[in-house]
Design an enzyme around this catalytic site. Structure first.
Site, short mmCIF file in Angstrom:
data_model
loop_
_atom_site.label_atom_id
_atom_site.label_comp_id
_atom_site.label_asym_id
_atom_site.label_seq_id
_atom_site.Cartn_x
_atom_site.Cartn_y
_atom_site.Cartn_z
N THR A 126 0.83 -1.22 0.00
CA THR A 126 0.00 0.00 0.00
C THR A 126 0.86 1.26 0.00
O THR A 126 1.98 1.25 0.51
CB THR A 126 -0.94 0.02 1.23
OG1 THR A 126 -1.72 1.23 1.22
CG2 THR A 126 -0.19 -0.05 2.55
N THR B 58 -8.24 -4.24 4.50
CA THR B 58 -7.89 -2.88 4.09
C THR B 58 -8.90 -1.91 4.69
O THR B 58 -9.90 -2.32 5.29
CB THR B 58 -7.86 -2.71 2.58
OG1 THR B 58 -7.30 -1.42 2.28
CG2 THR B 58 -9.25 -2.80 1.97
#
Ligand code: GLY
Length: 300
Positions: free
Chosen positions: A183, A216
């Site tokens: 990420t 997430t």
């Protein structure tokens, strides 16, 4: 994401937000793009991770180098970049793109709103910032005057388009399980901020004899709950993937009703399920028996 070993994947489960992670993703307050990544081998419980890594494009490869070639678990910042480059990854590379610089310039022109600051002055424009006094708890008495509690912009900190994550779980034909997450973190984060991505048990977790989890969302909130550790341990105690995923999300939502997040649970039999809060998300599944990737939509 690369597979942990040269395993032939039997099942791949992937969760992704936005189209990509890497150069040009989620610029911070200074306009810089950095990478957080994690890889975990559910057989050996080995983990490698990098956080706030600068100048190197491939977070998962860097995390894998940490796992394979060090006794450590997590390297951070410029030292993580130095390590990755010294071990053969390309760099130093500018991780900004014309698009990320345009996004960042617009945000600066909009007085740096919204941002991740709270209880600071100035409240509604760009820094430099200084702390304001605040009441620690509602109802707390205070003898001095002038204590205030500000939440600055009052705008949502993390929206659907303000962060990016790819998280993946893989089971091979032997039943070995591995997970990985990559990420650029949260858009306009304070430089140095690390989210859930490189935190084992938060963005991902795998235990050979039980299963795996990917997650997430608002990493600043989610990392406080280690939702993927929770999911895998719940499955170990007998919950099916759907129940385990729902339970992990519900625990967070109880304390933070406005958070945005999602988890995918996968047991060692290949059964999988997702749960989310605050948004509708999709994850994809692929096995050699399938002609194509199947996409699952999970409603909050
Ligand atoms: N889930 C990505 C982040 O908050 O860093």
């Amino acid at each position: 994401m690369v597979a942990l070993r040269l395993w032939m994947p039997w099942l791949k489960v992937a969760l992704h937000v936005r189209n990509s992670v890497g150069p040009g993703g989620s610029p911070d307050e200074n306009g810089e793009t950095t990478i957080d990544a994690l890889i975990m081998d559910g057989l050996t419980m080995e983990v490698g991770a990098v956080a706030a890594m600068r100048y190197v494009t491939d977070g998962i490869k860097a995390a894998k180098l940490v796992m394979r070639h060090t006794e450590h678990t997590l390297l951070v910042g410029e030292k993580a970049s130095e390590f990755a480059i010294s071990m053969g990854l390309p760099g130093p590379t500018n991780l900004s793109s014309p698009e990320s610089m345009e996004t960042w310039t617009k945000w600066k022109d909009g007085r740096c709103q919204p941002n991740f600051r709270k209880n600071v002055s100035p409240a509604n424009s760009c820094g430099p910032y200084s702390p304001t006094h605040y009441l620690q708890h509602p109802g707390e008495t205070c003898s001095s005057i002038g204590h205030i509690l500000t939440s600055n912009s009052g705008l949502p900190r993390v929206g659907l388009h303000s962060h990016d994550t790819i998280s993946m779980a893989v089971i091979d034909r032997m039943g070995h399980i591995a997970v990985g997450t990559s990420t650029n973190g949260a858009t306009f984060k304070i430089p140095g901020r690390v989210g859930d991505g490189p935190i084992v048990g938060s963005s991902a977790y795998a235990v050979e004899e039980v299963g795996a989890c990917c997650a997430t969302g608002d990493g600043d909130i989610m990392m406080r709950f280690l939702p993927c550790y929770q999911v895998v341990e719940s499955m170990r105690l007998g919950m099916d993937p759907k129940l385990a995923a729902n339970d992990a999300i519900a625990r967070i939502a109880k304390k933070f009703p406005d958070f945005l997040g999602a988890v995918v649970a996968l047991n060692k039999k290949g059964e999988h399920a997702g749960a989310c809060h605050g948004w509708t998300f999709k994850y994809s599944v692929r096995s050699p028996a399938m002609k194509d990737v199947e996409v699952f939509t999970v409603l909050p």
